[in-house]
Design a protein around this motif. Structure first.
Motif, mmCIF file in Angstrom:
data_model
loop_
_atom_site.group_PDB
_atom_site.id
_atom_site.type_symbol
_atom_site.label_atom_id
_atom_site.label_comp_id
_atom_site.label_asym_id
_atom_site.label_seq_id
_atom_site.Cartn_x
_atom_site.Cartn_y
_atom_site.Cartn_z
ATOM 1 N N THR A 133 0.723 -1.351 0.115
ATOM 2 C CA THR A 133 -0.112 -0.006 0.196
ATOM 3 C C THR A 133 0.838 1.154 0.100
ATOM 4 O O THR A 133 0.644 2.210 -0.732
ATOM 5 N N TRP A 134 1.849 1.159 0.871
ATOM 6 C CA TRP A 134 2.765 2.301 0.759
ATOM 7 C C TRP A 134 3.504 2.551 -0.522
ATOM 8 O O TRP A 134 3.615 3.723 -0.830
ATOM 9 N N LEU A 135 4.268 1.490 -1.064
ATOM 10 C CA LEU A 135 4.717 1.437 -2.312
ATOM 11 C C LEU A 135 3.704 2.086 -3.463
ATOM 12 O O LEU A 135 4.255 3.045 -4.014
ATOM 13 N N TYR A 136 2.503 1.616 -3.463
ATOM 14 C CA TYR A 136 1.762 2.030 -4.641
ATOM 15 C C TYR A 136 1.028 3.359 -4.392
ATOM 16 O O TYR A 136 0.927 4.139 -5.284
ATOM 17 N N CYS A 137 0.510 3.550 -3.063
ATOM 18 C CA CYS A 137 -0.215 4.733 -2.833
ATOM 19 C C CYS A 137 0.604 6.072 -2.270
ATOM 20 O O CYS A 137 0.017 7.190 -2.581
ATOM 21 N N GLU A 138 1.729 5.767 -2.052
ATOM 22 C CA GLU A 138 2.715 7.035 -1.417
ATOM 23 C C GLU A 138 3.955 7.211 -2.159
ATOM 24 O O GLU A 138 4.110 8.243 -2.724
ATOM 25 N N TRP A 139 4.518 6.136 -2.117
ATOM 26 C CA TRP A 139 6.054 6.213 -2.935
ATOM 27 C C TRP A 139 5.785 6.572 -4.542
ATOM 28 O O TRP A 139 6.281 7.372 -4.961
ATOM 29 N N LEU A 140 5.245 5.786 -5.050
ATOM 30 C CA LEU A 140 5.046 5.690 -6.820
ATOM 31 C C LEU A 140 4.470 7.100 -7.069
ATOM 32 O O LEU A 140 5.178 7.580 -8.086
ATOM 33 N N PRO A 141 3.410 7.583 -6.506
ATOM 34 C CA PRO A 141 2.905 8.874 -7.025
ATOM 35 C C PRO A 141 3.826 10.012 -7.025
ATOM 36 O O PRO A 141 3.935 11.117 -7.630
ATOM 37 N N LYS A 142 4.839 9.928 -5.907
ATOM 38 C CA LYS A 142 5.795 10.725 -5.767
ATOM 39 C C LYS A 142 7.403 10.545 -6.322
ATOM 40 O O LYS A 142 8.161 11.719 -6.557
ATOM 41 N N SER A 143 7.376 9.516 -6.778
ATOM 42 C CA SER A 143 8.669 9.270 -7.390
ATOM 43 C C SER A 143 8.872 9.620 -8.763
ATOM 44 O O SER A 143 10.147 9.546 -9.454
ATOM 45 N N GLY A 144 7.944 9.958 -9.493
ATOM 46 C CA GLY A 144 8.128 10.393 -11.046
ATOM 47 C C GLY A 144 8.106 9.174 -11.758
ATOM 48 O O GLY A 144 8.200 9.105 -13.043
ATOM 49 N N GLU A 145 8.096 8.041 -11.282
ATOM 50 C CA GLU A 145 7.873 6.624 -12.180
ATOM 51 C C GLU A 145 6.614 6.237 -12.517
ATOM 52 O O GLU A 145 5.650 6.819 -11.795
#
Length: 247
Positions: free
Chosen positions: A201-213
């Motif tokens: 959940t953290w990877l998809y909902c928090e990290w990914l949207p902020k990563s530029g990926e």
């Protein structure tokens, strides 16, 4: 009967405790009912067995939302480490983007709740042991084809996988697959399998949207880096990998 160094009863106990741990974090099911579902009567037997395996009581695990937080409280620390889960929310860890090579694997299909994939891995492991595949270096993976939030749990599809030599051909229902390859975001999760959903959940909902990926077209997958039969839940290591679009 022993199954790769573990009796059937031990395997059943471990899988039931894992399912109970997930429900402790994701439901409000009373402890007495969870104890019955796990095969323990009275609830005190469930409390004792859970504490022996996880190091904390079921109630403490539910209250603090993760094993690391519960153990930190137990040790009277002010707070768990940055990489841990606090109050049921994964606070993040180090994500590494690298290029991974596909691995040729024998896969056994699992359909249904991802939480219940344990017996599929056990069946795969018993088969691989009988074929002599566990005698040398071997890698174990889970490939998860669906977003658990997108469909009912009964319709989810995954593969439990074990690496195989280039010349090995498995028989049905085991099939040859390859793990996803290319650019991947990787997060090392340390702790019980029951907390993996928080890391996803953290990877998809928090990290990914902020990563530029952007996520790629291949499914998410994970690699089990140590053996759950001989490793305490708090020390289990899982490499979670999300394929990314090429740049």
């Amino acid at each position: 009967m022993a199954v790769i160094g573990e009796t059937v009863a031990e395997t059943l106990r471990r899988n039931r405790l894992k399912r109970a741990a997930v429900k402790l974090l994701t439901t409000v099911t009373p402890l007495a009912r969870l104890a019955r579902e796990a095969g323990y009567r009275p609830v005190q037997a469930f409390n004792r067995t859970f504490r022996e395996a996880y190091g904390v009581t079921p109630a403490a695990y539910r209250t603090h939302g993760s094993l690391s937080a519960a153990l930190a409280k137990k040790r009277q620390q002010s707070r768990p480490s940055k990489e841990s889960v606090m109050a049921g929310k994964y606070t993040g860890g180090k994500v590494v983007i690298n290029t991974v090579a596909p691995v040729r694997v024998a896969a056994l299909r699992h359909q249904g709740d991802y939480v219940a994939i344990g017996p599929t891995f056990e069946r795969l492991g018993s088969w691989a042991f009988g074929k002599g595949l566990m005698n040398g270096p071997v890698r174990c993976f889970g490939i998860y084809y669906d977003d658990p939030r997108s469909k009912p749990a009964a319709e989810l599809v995954a593969d439990a996988c074990v690496s195989i030599p280039a010349d090995f051909q498995p028989e049905a229902p085991f099939a040859v697959r390859h793990t996803p390859g290319g650019r991947c975001a990787e997060l090392l999760h340390v702790g019980p399998y029951s907390e993996l959903h928080q890391a996803y959940t953290w990877l998809y909902c928090e990290w990914l949207p902020k990563s530029g990926e952007e996520p790629g077209d291949q499914p998410a997958f994970e690699e089990n880096l140590n053996d759950p039969r001989s490793t305490p839940p708090a020390k289990l290591q899982t490499a979670i990998r999300i394929p990314l679009k090429a740049r």
